[in-house]
Design a protein around this motif. Structure first.
Motif, PDB file in Angstrom:
ATOM      1  N   ARG A 275      33.647  30.132  29.881  1.00  0.00           N
ATOM      2  CA  ARG A 275      32.646  30.827  29.232  1.00  0.00           C
ATOM      3  C   ARG A 275      31.331  30.019  29.323  1.00  0.00           C
ATOM      4  O   ARG A 275      30.880  29.457  28.385  1.00  0.00           O
ATOM      5  CB  ARG A 275      32.985  31.090  27.463  1.00  0.00           C
ATOM      6  N   GLU A 276      30.898  30.273  30.630  1.00  0.00           N
ATOM      7  CA  GLU A 276      29.950  29.418  30.980  1.00  0.00           C
ATOM      8  C   GLU A 276      29.097  30.390  32.041  1.00  0.00           C
ATOM      9  O   GLU A 276      29.898  30.894  32.694  1.00  0.00           O
ATOM     10  CB  GLU A 276      30.010  28.058  31.518  1.00  0.00           C
ATOM     11  N   PRO A 277      27.953  29.996  32.298  1.00  0.00           N
ATOM     12  CA  PRO A 277      27.323  30.666  33.666  1.00  0.00           C
ATOM     13  C   PRO A 277      27.938  30.319  35.000  1.00  0.00           C
ATOM     14  O   PRO A 277      28.412  29.344  35.313  1.00  0.00           O
ATOM     15  CB  PRO A 277      25.901  30.211  33.606  1.00  0.00           C
ATOM     16  N   GLY A 278      28.385  31.576  35.408  1.00  0.00           N
ATOM     17  CA  GLY A 278      29.094  31.380  36.738  1.00  0.00           C
ATOM     18  C   GLY A 278      30.740  31.346  36.708  1.00  0.00           C
ATOM     19  O   GLY A 278      31.374  31.174  37.423  1.00  0.00           O
ATOM     20  N   GLY A 279      31.146  31.294  35.115  1.00  0.00           N
ATOM     21  CA  GLY A 279      32.687  31.149  35.026  1.00  0.00           C
ATOM     22  C   GLY A 279      33.129  32.379  35.228  1.00  0.00           C
ATOM     23  O   GLY A 279      34.295  32.554  34.125  1.00  0.00           O
ATOM     24  N   TYR A 280      33.126  33.153  36.091  1.00  0.00           N
ATOM     25  CA  TYR A 280      33.641  34.380  36.180  1.00  0.00           C
ATOM     26  C   TYR A 280      33.712  34.883  37.709  1.00  0.00           C
ATOM     27  O   TYR A 280      33.111  34.453  38.330  1.00  0.00           O
ATOM     28  CB  TYR A 280      33.035  35.656  35.275  1.00  0.00           C
ATOM     29  N   ALA A 281      34.607  35.893  37.829  1.00  0.00           N
ATOM     30  CA  ALA A 281      34.377  36.368  39.232  1.00  0.00           C
ATOM     31  C   ALA A 281      33.378  37.469  39.481  1.00  0.00           C
ATOM     32  O   ALA A 281      33.341  38.374  38.693  1.00  0.00           O
ATOM     33  CB  ALA A 281      35.937  36.925  39.650  1.00  0.00           C
ATOM     34  N   THR A 282      32.963  37.753  40.769  1.00  0.00           N
ATOM     35  CA  THR A 282      32.211  38.636  41.160  1.00  0.00           C
ATOM     36  C   THR A 282      32.633  39.432  42.531  1.00  0.00           C
ATOM     37  O   THR A 282      33.442  38.669  43.096  1.00  0.00           O
ATOM     38  CB  THR A 282      30.611  38.089  41.370  1.00  0.00           C
ATOM     39  N   PRO A 283      31.991  40.430  42.825  1.00  0.00           N
ATOM     40  CA  PRO A 283      32.548  40.923  44.138  1.00  0.00           C
ATOM     41  C   PRO A 283      32.493  40.105  45.373  1.00  0.00           C
ATOM     42  O   PRO A 283      33.218  39.896  46.299  1.00  0.00           O
ATOM     43  CB  PRO A 283      31.650  42.014  44.348  1.00  0.00           C
ATOM     44  N   GLU A 285      32.951  36.666  45.244  1.00  0.00           N
ATOM     45  CA  GLU A 285      34.075  35.934  45.627  1.00  0.00           C
ATOM     46  C   GLU A 285      35.372  36.576  45.737  1.00  0.00           C
ATOM     47  O   GLU A 285      36.279  36.008  46.478  1.00  0.00           O
ATOM     48  CB  GLU A 285      34.362  34.926  44.063  1.00  0.00           C
ATOM     49  N   ALA A 286      35.646  37.941  45.653  1.00  0.00           N
ATOM     50  CA  ALA A 286      36.792  38.655  45.588  1.00  0.00           C
ATOM     51  C   ALA A 286      36.935  39.087  47.118  1.00  0.00           C
ATOM     52  O   ALA A 286      38.053  39.352  47.598  1.00  0.00           O
ATOM     53  CB  ALA A 286      36.719  39.753  44.795  1.00  0.00           C
ATOM     54  N   THR A 287      35.501  39.254  47.918  1.00  0.00           N
ATOM     55  CA  THR A 287      35.867  39.784  49.156  1.00  0.00           C
ATOM     56  C   THR A 287      36.475  38.984  50.011  1.00  0.00           C
ATOM     57  O   THR A 287      36.249  37.790  50.315  1.00  0.00           O
ATOM     58  CB  THR A 287      34.288  39.863  49.701  1.00  0.00           C
ATOM     59  N   GLY A 288      37.430  39.561  50.833  1.00  0.00           N
ATOM     60  CA  GLY A 288      38.227  38.833  51.848  1.00  0.00           C
ATOM     61  C   GLY A 288      39.618  38.042  51.195  1.00  0.00           C
ATOM     62  O   GLY A 288      40.181  37.435  51.892  1.00  0.00           O
ATOM     63  N   GLU A 289      39.538  38.232  49.856  1.00  0.00           N
ATOM     64  CA  GLU A 289      40.696  37.591  49.169  1.00  0.00           C
ATOM     65  C   GLU A 289      42.011  38.756  48.742  1.00  0.00           C
ATOM     66  O   GLU A 289      41.411  39.744  48.552  1.00  0.00           O
ATOM     67  CB  GLU A 289      40.201  37.192  47.972  1.00  0.00           C
ATOM     68  N   ASP A 290      42.789  38.378  48.595  1.00  0.00           N
ATOM     69  CA  ASP A 290      44.096  39.299  48.201  1.00  0.00           C
ATOM     70  C   ASP A 290      44.199  39.322  46.761  1.00  0.00           C
ATOM     71  O   ASP A 290      44.854  40.532  46.223  1.00  0.00           O
ATOM     72  CB  ASP A 290      45.491  38.780  48.822  1.00  0.00           C
ATOM     73  N   ALA A 291      44.137  38.570  45.775  1.00  0.00           N
ATOM     74  CA  ALA A 291      44.075  38.512  44.587  1.00  0.00           C
ATOM     75  C   ALA A 291      43.246  39.645  43.786  1.00  0.00           C
ATOM     76  O   ALA A 291      42.296  39.896  44.181  1.00  0.00           O
ATOM     77  CB  ALA A 291      43.738  37.147  43.544  1.00  0.00           C
ATOM     78  N   THR A 292      43.869  39.946  42.458  1.00  0.00           N
ATOM     79  CA  THR A 292      42.863  40.871  41.576  1.00  0.00           C
ATOM     80  C   THR A 292      42.352  39.673  40.695  1.00  0.00           C
ATOM     81  O   THR A 292      43.200  39.123  39.906  1.00  0.00           O
ATOM     82  CB  THR A 292      43.803  41.918  40.823  1.00  0.00           C
ATOM     83  N   TYR A 293      41.169  39.728  40.611  1.00  0.00           N
ATOM     84  CA  TYR A 293      40.518  38.638  39.537  1.00  0.00           C
ATOM     85  C   TYR A 293      40.247  39.201  38.217  1.00  0.00           C
ATOM     86  O   TYR A 293      39.716  40.354  38.238  1.00  0.00           O
ATOM     87  CB  TYR A 293      39.161  38.119  40.433  1.00  0.00           C
ATOM     88  N   VAL A 294      40.603  38.613  37.443  1.00  0.00           N
ATOM     89  CA  VAL A 294      40.270  38.938  35.985  1.00  0.00           C
ATOM     90  C   VAL A 294      39.394  37.973  35.290  1.00  0.00           C
ATOM     91  O   VAL A 294      39.884  36.503  35.265  1.00  0.00           O
ATOM     92  CB  VAL A 294      41.537  39.133  35.135  1.00  0.00           C
ATOM     93  N   SER A 295      38.464  38.284  34.404  1.00  0.00           N
ATOM     94  CA  SER A 295      37.535  37.409  33.696  1.00  0.00           C
ATOM     95  C   SER A 295      37.012  38.116  32.645  1.00  0.00           C
ATOM     96  O   SER A 295      37.527  39.011  32.111  1.00  0.00           O
ATOM     97  CB  SER A 295      36.087  37.133  34.761  1.00  0.00           C
ATOM     98  N   ARG A 296      36.216  37.255  31.847  1.00  0.00           N
ATOM     99  CA  ARG A 296      35.601  37.781  30.516  1.00  0.00           C
ATOM    100  C   ARG A 296      36.740  38.084  29.677  1.00  0.00           C
ATOM    101  O   ARG A 296      36.377  39.370  28.838  1.00  0.00           O
ATOM    102  CB  ARG A 296      34.484  38.736  30.859  1.00  0.00           C
ATOM    103  N   ILE A 297      37.885  37.810  29.455  1.00  0.00           N
ATOM    104  CA  ILE A 297      39.017  38.262  28.502  1.00  0.00           C
ATOM    105  C   ILE A 297      38.584  37.759  27.059  1.00  0.00           C
ATOM    106  O   ILE A 297      38.417  36.601  26.590  1.00  0.00           O
ATOM    107  CB  ILE A 297      40.335  37.475  28.754  1.00  0.00           C
ATOM    108  N   ARG A 298      38.433  38.820  26.321  1.00  0.00           N
ATOM    109  CA  ARG A 298      38.129  38.590  24.806  1.00  0.00           C
ATOM    110  C   ARG A 298      38.557  39.621  23.962  1.00  0.00           C
ATOM    111  O   ARG A 298      38.754  40.962  24.414  1.00  0.00           O
ATOM    112  CB  ARG A 298      36.476  38.660  24.656  1.00  0.00           C
ATOM    113  N   GLU A 299      38.628  39.514  22.734  1.00  0.00           N
ATOM    114  CA  GLU A 299      39.130  40.366  21.584  1.00  0.00           C
ATOM    115  C   GLU A 299      38.029  41.403  21.229  1.00  0.00           C
ATOM    116  O   GLU A 299      36.764  41.155  21.284  1.00  0.00           O
ATOM    117  CB  GLU A 299      39.613  39.732  20.603  1.00  0.00           C
ATOM    118  N   ASP A 300      38.447  42.624  21.250  1.00  0.00           N
ATOM    119  CA  ASP A 300      37.370  43.714  20.784  1.00  0.00           C
ATOM    120  C   ASP A 300      37.808  44.000  19.291  1.00  0.00           C
ATOM    121  O   ASP A 300      38.731  44.769  19.021  1.00  0.00           O
ATOM    122  CB  ASP A 300      37.578  44.978  21.665  1.00  0.00           C
TER     123      ASP A 300
END
Length: 342
Positions: A275-283, A285-300
């Motif tokens: 929970r800081e600037p840049g502390g999440y995945a963007t397109p 970082e994901a390009t060329g990678e195999d993983a599914t990136y998950v960020s910004r997990i929070r309760e609604d």
């Protein structure tokens, strides 16, 4: 003895990535053959450190081929997938042609790998839509933990999802904007450079687009028919990788910390959630990678047992080529397919 693999649509965006991934993952193939339309016959493509010449689909003999990875569009698949399967060659198809056929498994190996066993009915296995693939990878472990009731998802889909023409249009329009030139949209219904387009595929009677319908129908088939899902699919001026803002309502309580721990241990997922600037995945970082990136997990807090998260994945890899190769690996690992030459 290894397998003989044909890649149909080998000169397209996804086909080229399929060849890359077969090489990267050291797929047990003795021979890999690139296949495309007659106009692409002889075009050279890369397979590892080798260069292969493309063969023409309408004259190619599949009788000694074990696996066909197909990414040549729905019309080609409707015509050719049954013909190829009739030659005892398993077709793993990336188009939408067979996804909702009840006799064709729709598979994301991290989610429903056992479904590959149903391939024998028609000799065809379907790859889901790129936006669906990354979504169900992220939803599956959470569904197992707390049972999903409803999903609201907004997608931010890159132009490569529309093929090479989509990437070329974004490049061409961006250059035109900077050089103060006029341009007319060709691939997309309106300008894509420095813009967003809330339409992917054609509109349906209820006002949703076919892309949005695909996400609903495919998620139900792959994960659970009881899940309610609504989607808004948007084309964005990004070359590669799709992003999704996902809101999930569960039957049972699940905290953000619990979800984060579950996702960290789930196959195919990489959690980047500071929970800081840049502390999440963007397109990027994901390009060329195999993983599914998950960020910004929070309760609604607006719904009971609700969570929100951000999900990013390379649509040419996990959304298409990688998933197809993983399906082929699942067939082999489950000893459902032996090489003909063996």
């Amino acid at each position: 003895m290894g397998y003989k693999v044909a890649v149909v649509g080998a000169t397209g965006n996804v086909g080229r990535v399929m060849l890359d991934i077969l090489s990267e993952r050291a797929f047990p193939a003795d021979e890999v053959v690139p296949v495309a339309s007659r106009r692409s016959q002889g075009v050279e493509v890369s397979y590892g450190d080798r260069t292969l010449k493309t063969r023409a689909l309408d004259t190619f003999d599949f009788s000694d081929v074990d696996i066909c990875l197909m990414s040549a569009g729905g019309d080609v698949s409707k015509e050719w997938a049954p013909r190829i399967a009739a030659q005892n060659c398993v077709v793993i198809d990336n188009s939408s042609a067979w996804r909702m056929d009840q006799d064709v498994p729709l598979v994301v190996p991290e989610v429903n790998a056992a479904a590959v066993e149903g391939y024998a009915k028609k000799g065809i296995i379907a790859n889901p839509n790129c936006s669906t693939a990354q979504l169900v990878v992220a939803l599956k472990p959470l569904h197992d933990a707390a049972t999903i009731k409803r999903v609201v998802v907004a997608t931010y889909q890159s132009v490569s999802g529309a093929g090479k023409e989509g990437e070329e249009e974004l490049d061409r329009q961006t250059r035109a904007v900077y050089s103060l030139q006029e341009f007319a949209p060709k691939k997309f219904p309106t300008r894509i450079a420095f813009n967003l387009i809330p339409q992917i595929d054609v509109f349906m009677e209820d006002g949703s687009t076919k892309e949005e319908w695909k996400m609903v129908a495919e998620t139900k088939k792959i994960l659970d028919p009881k899940i309610k899902l609504t989607a808004t699919c948007v084309r964005v001026p990004v070359f590669v990788s799709h992003s999704e803002a996902v809101n999930v309502e569960f039957e049972r309580p699940i905290s953000a910390d619990e979800a984060r721990a579950i996702l960290r241990s789930a196959p195919g997922i990489l959690v980047i959630d500071k929970r800081e600037p840049g502390g999440y995945a963007t397109p990027h970082e994901a390009t060329g990678e195999d993983a599914t990136y998950v960020s910004r997990i929070r309760e609604d807090i607006t719904v009971e047992n609700g969570l929100s998260f951000w999900c990013v994945s390379d649509n040419l890899r996990k959304g298409a080529a990688l998933n197809a190769v993983q399906i082929a690996e699942a067939l082999i690992n489950r000893k459902l397919l032996q090489p003909k030459a063996g």
